[in-house]
Enzyme design. Structure first.
Site, PDB file in Angstrom:
ATOM      1  N   ASP A 227       0.872  -1.168   0.000  1.00  0.00           N
ATOM      2  CA  ASP A 227       0.000   0.000   0.000  1.00  0.00           C
ATOM      3  C   ASP A 227       0.916   1.228   0.000  1.00  0.00           C
ATOM      4  OD1 ASP A 227      -2.103   1.773   0.087  1.00  0.00           O
ATOM      5  OD2 ASP A 227      -3.173   0.740   1.691  1.00  0.00           O
TER       6      ASP A 227
HETATM    7  C1  BGC Z   1      -5.029   3.211   0.078  1.00  0.00           C
HETATM    8  C2  BGC Z   1      -5.069   2.213  -1.067  1.00  0.00           C
HETATM    9  C3  BGC Z   1      -4.877   2.930  -2.375  1.00  0.00           C
HETATM   10  C4  BGC Z   1      -3.576   3.699  -2.330  1.00  0.00           C
HETATM   11  C5  BGC Z   1      -3.251   4.445  -3.617  1.00  0.00           C
HETATM   12  C6  BGC Z   1      -3.806   4.110   0.013  1.00  0.00           C
HETATM   13  O1  BGC Z   1      -3.914   5.127   0.930  1.00  0.00           O
HETATM   14  O2  BGC Z   1      -5.061   2.521   1.310  1.00  0.00           O
HETATM   15  O3  BGC Z   1      -6.270   1.504  -1.060  1.00  0.00           O
HETATM   16  O4  BGC Z   1      -4.913   2.019  -3.429  1.00  0.00           O
HETATM   17  O5  BGC Z   1      -3.630   4.645  -1.260  1.00  0.00           O
HETATM   18  O6  BGC Z   1      -4.052   5.558  -3.773  1.00  0.00           O
END
Ligand code: BGC
Length: 723
Positions: A256
């Site tokens: 993530d």
């Molecule tokens: C989220 C993810 C997301 C990523 C990219 C993170 O803060 O938890 O689900 O895909 O950001 O935007």
């Protein structure tokens, strides 16, 4: 051999043409993809391989994340873009149903089609990875991101995840299962540690991930939180052992955004790609990149492991045939106005409308108040949730705004609406000129709402409840909901309208369960639960209100009588113990004999269905261990769809909750018609995780199969014994 008749031959041709028109492709097998990846990665230097494992940097790329590229041999920079309901930070895209609402349809075909059209749009925008589906379990109804995934049950999440994944990947886009794992609330998500036993981990939380892996998912995103003390993206037990060895995941593990915390430990323990690349977002540094190359040179990480890391990305790329004619990236996440105009919506709005209607859950319908009668002369529409926000359809950073109708939650799981049909608009259009529609969108002036409601034959009162990712605080809610009450004075508004009009219909748009202190008001004749339907909200709703579509949506979670009836609330401790173990959602309510207000799997129809002739037999051919058939008849007055649900009670020695959802089928039946529904149960449905054996086993003893219309509306049961 019988020579096929001309007609049969023509039919085959037609089918083939339809498949071509849908533009789906068959992903390569992992073996074939790995053979190709071995050849390419075999030509790469250590630095080139490392480049593929390292995101190109926050805000340095067109997409929210991009992998590094190589030349000679050439491998492109792959685009990773949110999110689970459609292409984020892009225009001319479809903003359809949120995951939670898609699962309300309990319709496998519709879920597949949703995956297909989303995959088509990501591909059209040049995105190699869709950052979805989210298959995290709704452990607590208060959790902010529950709207992105498919509810409180692992089986339902698994089926919905599989259909979505197959749909997305049929368009040559790599689906990403997230967030792996135990990231079940927003508070303290960056450092809290989820503590869970091995059985609960597998049977509840890893279960849907296992299913999407079987379906060939190309990527998994490790989560922000720690698991039993260790960060998810450097956790040997959950990445190497559980995900890759036990569940056989062959694709690429990406972090993530900002969830990587080390170099060697992450690489050695199973992380394959760090996203978006940086140590701290925007610092231009990376735990991988140069640091990973040096770790290999020092002998802390083997070059073989780096080869494996790069190969997993390259193999996923080949598996989805992205080497064959993939469109240019036309997203520009950090410079939106510079993005070229590429239209990818096609006619997907039709699918959204259809699926939105199929997802509407009718919770109450006293006196056959719905569908709305042709003789109505005047309808009152009350509540800001029936209209468009005065700040516009795409208000708020990350869609974190809630002063109009709610059609999606907020955070990275949101997308821009190209347009949004409000309930007011949808109803007005469908009602036509002969019906007078009066409205007020002021939630706070309950006297005015009551005065208006009094003048109409029927009053439709709207309210909502929102949540999202912790990136934004909305109305004092930091992603997770502080409580389950309706927003904007909703409860008082509903009560005021119900006091004033004896034909009151309540419509609620919500990310998940809410409390309903007004539920026993005698004037509230109907309660309608459309969830988060996306851009076609008002049309989907009108289709059901006016009876053009007979509702067949079912709750993917439990709506309790009181907040305190739920066993899991937001935990502010830094160690979050999953003490409830297997008792998540309805399993807890069943085990404790708590009556829910509306149970898991519940939803009404404008017709009735009767069940008969349940037969179950065990068999030892192929994978099927038991097969059940049941006859379902539409015994009401209009055509409709029934969601036939199969729950299994395990032998007592297995130590399972009272019953588990293990199958469901949607059947369409004309008035008076009957159909036989078949369920096949395999090891996937019949095994439990045995802690002593550290393996999945089918317990021996007597199983009871329950077939019904919800988790509490069991119509027929039958037993079978396995040894
Ligand atoms: C989220 C993810 C997301 C990523 C990219 C993170 O803060 O938890 O689900 O895909 O950001 O935007």
């Amino acid at each position: 051999m019988k020579v096929p008749s001309l007609n049969a031959a023509a039919a085959v041709l037609l089918v083939a043409t339809a498949a071509d028109a849908a533009g789906s492709l068959t992903p390569r097998s992992w073996d074939e993809a790995y053979n190709m990846a071995n050849t390419l990665v075999g030509e790469m230097s250590l630095e080139q391989k490392v480049n593929i494992t390292t995101g190109a940097g926050w805000e340095k790329t067109l997409c929210v994340g991009q992998t590094g590229s190589t030349t000679n041999p050439d491998f492109p920079s792959l685009c990773l873009q949110d999110g689970p309901l459609g292409v984020r930070i892009a225009h001319n895209v479809t903003a359809g149903l949120s995951g939670i609402t898609a699962s309300q349809s309990w319709d496998k075909k519709a879920l597949r089609k949703r995956g297909e059209y989303m995959g088509k749009e990501f591909r059209g925008k040049g995105a190699h990875f869709q950052l979805g589906p989210d298959v995290e379990i709704m452990r607590s109804p208060f959790a902010g991101r529950i709207f992105e995934s498919f509810g409180e049950d692992p089986y339902l999440n698994g089926v919905a995840g599989v259909e979505t994944t197959i749909g997305i990947q049929s368009q040559g886009v790599i689906a990403t299962g997230k967030h792996y794992i135990l990231n079940n609330q927003e508070h303290n998500r960056m450092n809290a540690s989820s503590v869970v036993d091995d059985r609960t981990l597998r049977e509840i939380y890893a279960y849907p991930f296992a299913r999407v892996i079987e379906a060939g998912i190309g990527s998994i995103m490790c989560s922000y939180n720690r698991i039993n003390g260790t960060y998810s993206c450097e956790n040997d037990a959950t990445l190497n052992k559980l995900l890759k060895e036990e569940m056989g995941f062959q694709g690429v593990v990406q972090s993530d955004w900002g969830a990587t915390h080390s170099t060697s430990q992450s690489a050695n323990h199973g992380l394959d790609v760090t996203m978006p690349g940086d140590i701290d977002m925007g610092d231009g540094l990376s735990y991988f990149g140069k640091n990973l190359t040096e770790a290999v040179k020092r002998g802390d990480v083997s070059e073989d492991r780096v080869t494996d890391m790069a190969r997993r990305t390259v193999a996923s790329y080949y598996k989805m045939r992205q080497d064959e004619d993939f469109p240019e990236i036309s997203i520009n996440s950090f410079n939106e106005s510079e993005a070229p105009e590429v239209l990818v919506q096609g006619n997907h709005g039709h699918l959204v409308r259809e699926m939105g209607a199929a997802a509407v859950v009718l919770l109450r319908n006293n006196d056959n108040t719905l569908p709305l009668s042709d003789s109505l002369k005047k309808i009152a529409i009350v509540g800001s949730d029936a209209g468009i926000s005065p700040d516009g359809i795409n208000c708020g950073q990350f869609q974190a705004c809630d002063n109009g109708t709610l059609a999606m939650g907020y955070g990275s799981g949101a997308a821009y609406f190209p347009y949004l049909v409000s309930p007011y608009e949808g109803i007005k259009n469908r009602a036509g000129d002969d019906v007078e529609i009066v409205h007020t969108f002021d939630d706070w002036n309950t006297d005015a709402a009551a005065d208006l409601a009094k003048t109409a034959d029927i009053a439709l009162v709207f309210a909502n409840s929102d949540s999202g990712e912790q990136v934004e605080v909305l109305d004092g809610n930091n992603g997770d909901r502080n409580n389950l009450t309706l927003w904007h004075n909703g409860d008082n508004l509903i009560k005021a309208v119900a006091d004033a009009n004896e034909n009151t219909v309540v419509v609620i748009h919500s990310v998940g369960p809410v409390t309903m202190p007004w539920v026993n008001h005698p004037n509230i004749k109907a309660i309608v639960w459309p969830g988060l339907p996306g851009q076609e909200s008002g049309n989907s709703l009108a289709d059901v209100l006016f009876g053009d579509v007979n509702p067949s949506g079912r709750l993917p979670y439990t709506i309790a009588k009181e907040e305190s009836d739920y066993n899991v609330h937001i935990d502010l401790n830094h160690t979050i113990e999953f003490k409830e173990k297997l008792l998540v959602g309805y399993k807890y309510f069943d085990a404790m004999n708590i009556d829910p207000l509306f149970e898991f799997g519940f939803g009404l129809s404008y017709t009735n269905f009767t069940y008969s002739n349940l037969k179950v037999k065990t068999s030892d051919n192929n994978n099927t261990i038991a097969t059940a058939t049941v006859s379902v008849k539409n015994s009401g007055d209009v055509a409709g769809d029934e969601i036939v649900q199969a729950y299994i009670s395990f032998p007592e020695s297995a130590g399972e909750p009272p019953k588990l959802l293990r199958g469901f089928e949607k059947v369409h039946l004309k008035k008076g018609r009957r159909s036989t529904v078949t369920f096949d149960f395999t090891k996937t449905e019949l095994s439990i995780y045995d802690l002593e054996k550290a393996d999945w086993v089918i317990p021996s003893g007597e199983f009871t199969l329950h077939i019904g219309a919800s988790s509490r509306d069991i119509r027929l049961s039958a037993t079978f014994t396995l040894n």
